[in-house]
Design a protein around this motif. Structure first.
Motif, PDB file in Angstrom:
ATOM      1  N   GLU A   1       0.828  -1.209   0.000  1.00 12.50           N
ATOM      2  CA  GLU A   1       0.000   0.000   0.000  1.00 12.50           C
ATOM      3  C   GLU A   1       0.864   1.263   0.000  1.00 12.50           C
ATOM      4  O   GLU A   1       0.599   2.219  -0.730  1.00 12.50           O
ATOM      5  CB  GLU A   1      -0.820   0.032   1.300  1.00 12.50           C
ATOM      6  CG  GLU A   1      -2.305  -0.135   1.172  1.00 12.50           C
ATOM      7  CD  GLU A   1      -2.905  -0.323   2.569  1.00 12.50           C
ATOM      8  OE1 GLU A   1      -2.725   0.578   3.433  1.00 12.50           O
ATOM      9  OE2 GLU A   1      -3.538  -1.374   2.802  1.00 12.50           O
ATOM     10  N   LEU A   2       1.903   1.227   0.842  1.00 12.70           N
ATOM     11  CA  LEU A   2       2.795   2.397   0.918  1.00 12.70           C
ATOM     12  C   LEU A   2       3.492   2.643  -0.417  1.00 12.70           C
ATOM     13  O   LEU A   2       3.638   3.785  -0.852  1.00 12.70           O
ATOM     14  CB  LEU A   2       3.859   2.188   2.011  1.00 12.70           C
ATOM     15  CG  LEU A   2       3.394   2.306   3.456  1.00 12.70           C
ATOM     16  CD1 LEU A   2       4.545   2.004   4.421  1.00 12.70           C
ATOM     17  CD2 LEU A   2       2.845   3.714   3.727  1.00 12.70           C
ATOM     18  N   ILE A   3       3.891   1.558  -1.056  1.00 10.54           N
ATOM     19  CA  ILE A   3       4.570   1.691  -2.350  1.00 10.54           C
ATOM     20  C   ILE A   3       3.609   2.281  -3.386  1.00 10.54           C
ATOM     21  O   ILE A   3       3.974   3.185  -4.147  1.00 10.54           O
ATOM     22  CB  ILE A   3       5.141   0.334  -2.803  1.00 10.54           C
ATOM     23  CG1 ILE A   3       6.257  -0.101  -1.842  1.00 10.54           C
ATOM     24  CG2 ILE A   3       5.658   0.401  -4.249  1.00 10.54           C
ATOM     25  CD1 ILE A   3       6.792  -1.512  -2.077  1.00 10.54           C
ATOM     26  N   ASN A   4       2.387   1.803  -3.391  1.00  9.58           N
ATOM     27  CA  ASN A   4       1.401   2.349  -4.328  1.00  9.58           C
ATOM     28  C   ASN A   4       1.128   3.819  -4.056  1.00  9.58           C
ATOM     29  O   ASN A   4       1.019   4.625  -4.983  1.00  9.58           O
ATOM     30  CB  ASN A   4       0.092   1.544  -4.254  1.00  9.58           C
ATOM     31  CG  ASN A   4       0.268   0.173  -4.898  1.00  9.58           C
ATOM     32  OD1 ASN A   4       1.070   0.011  -5.825  1.00  9.58           O
ATOM     33  ND2 ASN A   4      -0.455  -0.821  -4.404  1.00  9.58           N
ATOM     34  N   LYS A   5       1.041   4.140  -2.777  1.00 11.17           N
ATOM     35  CA  LYS A   5       0.799   5.538  -2.418  1.00 11.17           C
ATOM     36  C   LYS A   5       1.959   6.428  -2.865  1.00 11.17           C
ATOM     37  O   LYS A   5       1.755   7.496  -3.443  1.00 11.17           O
ATOM     38  CB  LYS A   5       0.600   5.636  -0.898  1.00 11.17           C
ATOM     39  CG  LYS A   5       0.354   7.040  -0.406  1.00 11.17           C
ATOM     40  CD  LYS A   5      -0.005   7.076   1.071  1.00 11.17           C
ATOM     41  CE  LYS A   5      -0.180   8.520   1.523  1.00 11.17           C
ATOM     42  NZ  LYS A   5      -0.280   8.635   2.982  1.00 11.17           N
ATOM     43  N   LEU A   6       3.179   5.955  -2.616  1.00  4.93           N
ATOM     44  CA  LEU A   6       4.362   6.727  -3.025  1.00  4.93           C
ATOM     45  C   LEU A   6       4.379   6.927  -4.544  1.00  4.93           C
ATOM     46  O   LEU A   6       4.649   8.031  -5.037  1.00  4.93           O
ATOM     47  CB  LEU A   6       5.637   6.010  -2.562  1.00  4.93           C
ATOM     48  CG  LEU A   6       6.953   6.672  -2.941  1.00  4.93           C
ATOM     49  CD1 LEU A   6       7.086   8.048  -2.287  1.00  4.93           C
ATOM     50  CD2 LEU A   6       8.141   5.798  -2.535  1.00  4.93           C
ATOM     51  N   ALA A   7       4.055   5.880  -5.290  1.00  4.07           N
ATOM     52  CA  ALA A   7       4.079   5.975  -6.748  1.00  4.07           C
ATOM     53  C   ALA A   7       3.005   6.938  -7.255  1.00  4.07           C
ATOM     54  O   ALA A   7       3.195   7.629  -8.257  1.00  4.07           O
ATOM     55  CB  ALA A   7       3.901   4.592  -7.366  1.00  4.07           C
ATOM     56  N   ALA A   8       1.882   7.003  -6.546  1.00  3.19           N
ATOM     57  CA  ALA A   8       0.785   7.860  -7.006  1.00  3.19           C
ATOM     58  C   ALA A   8       0.957   9.295  -6.536  1.00  3.19           C
ATOM     59  O   ALA A   8       0.653  10.240  -7.257  1.00  3.19           O
ATOM     60  CB  ALA A   8      -0.548   7.309  -6.501  1.00  3.19           C
ATOM     61  N   GLU A   9       1.461   9.462  -5.318  1.00  2.00           N
ATOM     62  CA  GLU A   9       1.471  10.809  -4.721  1.00  2.00           C
ATOM     63  C   GLU A   9       2.857  11.417  -4.590  1.00  2.00           C
ATOM     64  O   GLU A   9       3.004  12.596  -4.251  1.00  2.00           O
ATOM     65  CB  GLU A   9       0.787  10.758  -3.341  1.00  2.00           C
ATOM     66  CG  GLU A   9      -0.688  10.369  -3.450  1.00  2.00           C
ATOM     67  CD  GLU A   9      -1.355  10.159  -2.086  1.00  2.00           C
ATOM     68  OE1 GLU A   9      -0.776  10.583  -1.063  1.00  2.00           O
ATOM     69  OE2 GLU A   9      -2.437   9.550  -2.053  1.00  2.00           O
ATOM     70  N   HIS A  10       3.907  10.618  -4.785  1.00  2.00           N
ATOM     71  CA  HIS A  10       5.295  11.090  -4.661  1.00  2.00           C
ATOM     72  C   HIS A  10       5.584  11.673  -3.293  1.00  2.00           C
ATOM     73  O   HIS A  10       6.407  12.580  -3.152  1.00  2.00           O
ATOM     74  CB  HIS A  10       5.626  12.111  -5.755  1.00  2.00           C
ATOM     75  CG  HIS A  10       5.163  11.691  -7.114  1.00  2.00           C
ATOM     76  ND1 HIS A  10       5.695  10.593  -7.769  1.00  2.00           N
ATOM     77  CD2 HIS A  10       4.187  12.166  -7.913  1.00  2.00           C
ATOM     78  CE1 HIS A  10       5.074  10.447  -8.921  1.00  2.00           C
ATOM     79  NE2 HIS A  10       4.140  11.367  -9.034  1.00  2.00           N
ATOM     80  N   SER A  11       4.903  11.187  -2.309  1.00  4.02           N
ATOM     81  CA  SER A  11       5.065  11.751  -0.976  1.00  4.02           C
ATOM     82  C   SER A  11       4.592  10.762   0.080  1.00  4.02           C
ATOM     83  O   SER A  11       3.580  10.080  -0.103  1.00  4.02           O
ATOM     84  CB  SER A  11       4.217  13.035  -0.900  1.00  4.02           C
ATOM     85  OG  SER A  11       4.170  13.502   0.426  1.00  4.02           O
ATOM     86  N   LEU A  12       5.345  10.694   1.167  1.00  5.33           N
ATOM     87  CA  LEU A  12       4.926   9.917   2.335  1.00  5.33           C
ATOM     88  C   LEU A  12       5.289  10.736   3.570  1.00  5.33           C
ATOM     89  O   LEU A  12       6.107  11.659   3.497  1.00  5.33           O
ATOM     90  CB  LEU A  12       5.633   8.561   2.397  1.00  5.33           C
ATOM     91  CG  LEU A  12       5.328   7.482   1.337  1.00  5.33           C
ATOM     92  CD1 LEU A  12       6.194   6.244   1.587  1.00  5.33           C
ATOM     93  CD2 LEU A  12       3.855   7.097   1.319  1.00  5.33           C
ATOM     94  N   SER A  13       4.696  10.378   4.700  1.00  2.00           N
ATOM     95  CA  SER A  13       5.082  11.043   5.946  1.00  2.00           C
ATOM     96  C   SER A  13       6.385  10.423   6.444  1.00  2.00           C
ATOM     97  O   SER A  13       6.792   9.348   5.990  1.00  2.00           O
ATOM     98  CB  SER A  13       3.985  10.872   6.999  1.00  2.00           C
ATOM     99  OG  SER A  13       3.958   9.512   7.409  1.00  2.00           O
ATOM    100  N   LEU A  14       6.978  11.087   7.413  1.00  2.11           N
ATOM    101  CA  LEU A  14       8.211  10.577   8.015  1.00  2.11           C
ATOM    102  C   LEU A  14       8.009   9.151   8.543  1.00  2.11           C
ATOM    103  O   LEU A  14       8.830   8.257   8.303  1.00  2.11           O
ATOM    104  CB  LEU A  14       8.600  11.516   9.162  1.00  2.11           C
ATOM    105  CG  LEU A  14       9.999  11.399   9.744  1.00  2.11           C
ATOM    106  CD1 LEU A  14      11.047  11.671   8.678  1.00  2.11           C
ATOM    107  CD2 LEU A  14      10.168  12.390  10.903  1.00  2.11           C
TER     108      LEU A  14
END
Ligand code: 5AD
Ligand code: FES
Length: 362
Positions: A8-21
């Motif tokens: 899920e985190l990988i998909n989110k990163l690929a879609a949004e180019h951003s994650l929290s710390l």
């Protein structure tokens, strides 16, 4: 369950180019070969959409190994009495650039220790000479911390880009890697001023440096997300036998490639080298870096007579090879994995990436 969360985190990163710390830290903690594969696949796809199969080259000229600094990890630190010191002459430097141009290089990176000999006057003259002889080429400087005025003078002399790895985005960690005379705040000031001066700026860090925790790497990633560097140099830490960190473990190929993929997804157009350090810890390290999302290689153009003296870490590769041999070698290596070394300045394609993204999300 855990695996799903990472996906899920990988998909989110690929879609949004951003994650929290916290999310970055979770992603690093959750390393697995499956996660690495998924990340690499997405990173290569996005890199492909911006840069195709092209790999950019930078001709690296190591102009001096004399350094006033004493970074604990570095083989050319001033306290290393065993290091045999050298400094190239202006003529040697411009000769390297001329030979490199002949070989197809269109970016020259002048890198060196913080050697007081290279005043603004001296360095500006060298930059001007290279730009005058090769107006189709970019000049990148990697000469450490200097004043705002100095950065401005060098930019006005024609320097296009500047590499200054931040080394770590955590102040306490920074202080464990450097003596008290060096400061995290000054490093950050330099990066800010370089950007304000108008350079294309590169930051970066070592993977697996002593005392580095996953929380520190998460901070590096957040820093990269906020700063959006044009270039980002990351490679494994490798111990050097004559430094205080001689007995430390080296960083790994796997984690370096994992982070290359993550950085590609954070900022799709970033210029990301598969570094010499990566090629040093594994014979196919640079190929694996490219297959994880990197798009730059930086072969050495320094005269063979000084190659083995610019030893930041042990067992550095390419110390016996002539520039032409390294170029040929990398050319074959890149072809072998379906990529092509191109004759190009290799500027960042900010617009292309954004247009591509808009097209995809439309
Ligand atoms: N291992 C790996 N990389 C190193 N560097 C310096 N010493 C080492 C080492 N022992 C990196 C630093 C520096 C860049 C020029 O080389 O990150 O910024
Ligand atoms: Fe230098 Fe292969 S890149 S010998």
């Amino acid at each position: 369950m855990e695996k799903d969360r990472i996906k899920e985190l990988i998909n989110k990163l690929a879609a949004e180019h951003s994650l929290s710390l916290e999310e970055y830290e979770m992603l690093i903690d959750g390393y697995s070969s499956e996660a690495a594969e998924l990340l690499a696949e997405k990173a290569v796809r996005v890199r492909q959409s911006v840069y195709g199969n092209s790999v950019y080259t930078r001709g690296l000229i190591e102009i001096s190994n004399i350094c006033r600094n004493d970074c604990y990890y570095c083989g050319i630190r001033k306290s290393n009495r065993k290091c045999s010191r050298y400094r190239l002459t202006e003529q040697q430097i411009t000769d390297c650039a001329d030979a490199g141009h002949e070989l197809g290089f269109r970016t020259f990176v002048l890198q060196g220790g913080e050697d007081p000999f290279f005043t603004d006057e001296v360095l500006c003259r060298i930059v001007r000479r290279i730009k005058q002889a090769h107006p189709d080429s970019a000049v990148t400087l990697s000469m450490g911390e200097r004043s705002r005025e100095s950065y401005r003078a060098l930019f006005e002399a024609g320097a296009d880009r500047y590499l200054l790895r931040h080394e770590t985005a955590d102040k306490e960690h920074y202080e464990k890697l450097h003596p008290a005379e060096m400061s995290f705040d000054n490093r950050m000031r330099c990066l800010q001023e370089l950007r304000e001066t108008g350079y294309q700026v590169g930051c970066g860090f070592m993977v697996g440096s002593p005392y580095q925790k996953n929380a520190d790497i998460a901070k590096d990633l957040r820093f990269i997300e906020d700063f959006h560097p044009d270039m980002c140099g990351i490679g494994p830490f490798i111990p050097h036998k004559d430094t205080p960190f001689a007995d430390r473990k080296a960083g790994t190929l796997e984690m370096t490639c994992y982070l290359l993929s993550i950085i590609r997804l954070i900022y799709p157009p970033v210029l990301l080298p598969a570094t010499t350090a990566l090629g040093t810890i594994h014979p196919l390290g640079r190929e694996m870096g490219i297959k994880s999302g990197a798009n730059v290689v930086m072969p050495n153009l320094s005269p063979v007579t000084v190659r083995d003296k610019y030893m930041l870490y042990d067992n550095k590769i390419c110390t016996g090879e002539e520039s032409a041999e390294c170029r040929g070698c990398l050319d074959r290596r890149m072809r072998s994995i379906g990529y092509e070394l191109v004759i190009d300045r290799g500027d960042i394609k900010r617009d292309r990436a954004y247009n591509e993204e808009r097209r995809i999300s439309d």
